[in-house]
Scaffold this active site. Sequence first.
Site, mmCIF file in Angstrom:
data_model
loop_
_atom_site.group_PDB
_atom_site.id
_atom_site.type_symbol
_atom_site.label_atom_id
_atom_site.label_comp_id
_atom_site.label_asym_id
_atom_site.label_seq_id
_atom_site.Cartn_x
_atom_site.Cartn_y
_atom_site.Cartn_z
ATOM 1 N N CYS A 142 -4.489 0.258 -4.086
ATOM 2 C CA CYS A 142 -4.221 1.078 -5.279
ATOM 3 C C CYS A 142 -4.308 0.316 -6.600
ATOM 4 C CB CYS A 142 -2.856 1.717 -5.148
ATOM 5 S SG CYS A 142 -2.687 2.631 -3.619
ATOM 6 N N LYS B 194 0.897 -6.935 1.425
ATOM 7 C CA LYS B 194 2.341 -7.026 1.215
ATOM 8 C C LYS B 194 2.996 -6.789 2.571
ATOM 9 C CE LYS B 194 3.473 -2.274 0.151
ATOM 10 N NZ LYS B 194 4.150 -1.373 -0.748
ATOM 11 N N LEU C 197 9.173 -7.519 -10.464
ATOM 12 C CA LEU C 197 9.251 -8.783 -11.198
ATOM 13 C C LEU C 197 9.304 -9.959 -10.233
ATOM 14 C CD1 LEU C 197 11.723 -8.066 -14.177
ATOM 15 C CD2 LEU C 197 9.257 -8.443 -14.284
ATOM 16 N N GLY D 60 -2.396 -6.879 -4.854
ATOM 17 C CA GLY D 60 -3.562 -6.468 -4.069
ATOM 18 C C GLY D 60 -3.322 -5.060 -3.571
ATOM 19 N N ARG E 132 -6.577 -4.275 2.515
ATOM 20 C CA ARG E 132 -7.489 -3.981 1.406
ATOM 21 C C ARG E 132 -7.126 -4.797 0.164
ATOM 22 N NH1 ARG E 132 -7.391 2.422 1.605
ATOM 23 N NH2 ARG E 132 -5.364 1.987 2.519
HETATM 24 C C1 UGA Z 1 1.454 1.231 -5.340
HETATM 25 C C2 UGA Z 1 2.541 1.888 -6.203
HETATM 26 O O1 UGA Z 1 3.722 1.067 -6.177
HETATM 27 C C3 UGA Z 1 2.887 3.284 -5.697
HETATM 28 O O2 UGA Z 1 3.827 3.903 -6.569
HETATM 29 C C4 UGA Z 1 1.598 4.130 -5.678
HETATM 30 O O3 UGA Z 1 1.842 5.425 -5.156
HETATM 31 C C5 UGA Z 1 0.567 3.436 -4.803
HETATM 32 O O4 UGA Z 1 0.308 2.116 -5.325
HETATM 33 C C6 UGA Z 1 -0.692 4.264 -4.838
HETATM 34 O O5 UGA Z 1 -1.252 4.449 -5.919
HETATM 35 O O6 UGA Z 1 -1.064 4.826 -3.803
HETATM 36 P P1 UGA Z 1 1.367 -0.009 -2.964
HETATM 37 O O7 UGA Z 1 -0.069 -0.271 -3.249
HETATM 38 O O8 UGA Z 1 1.767 0.496 -1.625
HETATM 39 O O9 UGA Z 1 1.968 1.052 -4.019
HETATM 40 O O10 UGA Z 1 2.114 -1.379 -3.156
HETATM 41 P P2 UGA Z 1 3.192 -2.000 -4.165
HETATM 42 O O11 UGA Z 1 4.484 -2.117 -3.475
HETATM 43 O O12 UGA Z 1 3.180 -1.326 -5.459
HETATM 44 O O13 UGA Z 1 2.596 -3.480 -4.322
HETATM 45 C C7 UGA Z 1 1.320 -3.686 -4.919
HETATM 46 C C8 UGA Z 1 1.024 -5.163 -5.011
HETATM 47 O O14 UGA Z 1 1.871 -5.809 -5.968
HETATM 48 C C9 UGA Z 1 1.241 -5.925 -3.697
HETATM 49 O O15 UGA Z 1 0.192 -6.847 -3.538
HETATM 50 C C10 UGA Z 1 2.568 -6.631 -3.893
HETATM 51 O O16 UGA Z 1 2.705 -7.786 -3.124
HETATM 52 C C11 UGA Z 1 2.512 -6.933 -5.383
HETATM 53 N N1 UGA Z 1 3.853 -7.088 -5.990
HETATM 54 C C12 UGA Z 1 4.680 -6.019 -6.106
HETATM 55 C C13 UGA Z 1 4.236 -8.341 -6.456
HETATM 56 O O17 UGA Z 1 3.491 -9.339 -6.363
HETATM 57 N N2 UGA Z 1 5.467 -8.462 -7.045
HETATM 58 C C14 UGA Z 1 6.323 -7.409 -7.170
HETATM 59 O O18 UGA Z 1 7.441 -7.605 -7.725
HETATM 60 C C15 UGA Z 1 5.918 -6.153 -6.688
#
Ligand code: UGA
Length: 440
Positions: free
Chosen positions: A260, A321, A250, A257, A328
Amino acid sequence: MKITVIGTGYVGLVSGVCFSEFGFDVICVDNNVAKISALQKGDIPLYEPGLDKLLLKNIQAGRLSFTSDSKESAREANIVFIAVGTPSKDDGSADLSYVYQAVNELADSINRDAALVIKSTVPVGTTRAIKNFLLDQGVKLDVVFNPEFLKEGEAIKDFMHPDRVILGVESERAKEILSHAYRPLYVFNIPIVFTSLETAELSKYASNAFLAMKVTFINEVANLCECCGADVKQVALAMGLDKRIGDQFLQAGPGYGGSCFPKDTSALENFANKLGVAMPLLNETIRSNGIRRKKMVEKILQACDCDLKGKNISVLGVTFKADTDDMRDSPSIDIVGELLERGARVKIYDPSFSEQAKRIFCNVVWSQNAYDNCNDADAVVIITDWSEFKALNLKELRNRVRNPLLVDLRSMYPVSEVEASGFTYCSVGRGFEKLESFDA
Ligand code: UGA
């Protein structure tokens, strides 16, 4: 137990190293020979905190090895995991060619008592299709689907202490083999959920799509906050304290981005379209996240009096992140690209010193630290939420910049603190703050 992992990308390497840390004998396989010889020396091709130490430890303990010979590696394995990439094709669907190539290479050598486990994220129906593909070649195997839920930057913790393990299995024997592989998680009472192949496959896509939707929702709430005087951080806190909602994912920002969420939401959309099933929430999540990046550019532009020509913009963080060097589908690609397009002079500091980023942004200046990056800046723009940007010495920064303007796309600071240091602060989802700054 002997485990073979095909593919030493993010998922394969983390899984292989962690299974060896559990005490199993693990062989990791990749057809990239240079990558394999680097891994044999303990050099890892990606940025993941803690992975290098764990890898070296297990190589030295004799439990972890690397090879390019997938046929040989599968002969004695009890489990062969396939963890190769499934990139997006132009129509958004998943490209399964690497998965089938890996299966094909193994078909004649794999130990017939082994379980073949698909860990790559694949569309619903793929695991069954692989099982049938092997049957057509006279190879009868237990084929399992085991999605991964690792987050980059926290992958070791996520593997060693997951919220759950999902296993799509079709036989008692496969259940037994996989239960043994995940037996070390018993200590933490981690739920292990056995499902059908199709349910396990869909669980993976549905989980990522839901999280992407949650991030998108809070970003839309942030837009509302900016127009009504509310504070998105407090709204998120208030929402998250409700256990039914939960406080994770949240944090408003520049949009999701990575390798995944964008790929998996598109693949799910493509799959639903093929079945003729409407998923308007999913469609809108993808669309809204696309618009988000443009909105971030507008935010920067407005803060810079709608003119970027010749202005020095100090960008802090470009990876998708924190705690990764992965570029990517990073929002920064579109945002920085647009700043350059509009005539800005861009300097970048990213704590990962990402080589991918250096290849993407060729006409910018790269700095060694955040402070030097801000020398003579007309605006400082935080795009990625790296820890070291959470407590910048703003007074020091104030002395270095030409114009004290901080555009913070992750809203990492209390508004009052930034303003007290003499900066004009423009962040995400904090109502009226921009208007006040302009009035001042
Ligand atoms: C995500 C999932 O969280 C994992 O559970 C999954 O295994 C993985 O994809 C996958 O399918 O391999 P990941 O891509 O490493 O993991 O990154 P996240 O931490 O989920 O963040 C994804 C994006 O959402 C980032 O750009 C991050 O900055 C953004 N985000 C995340 C936000 O803008 N706000 C948030 O509160 C959380």
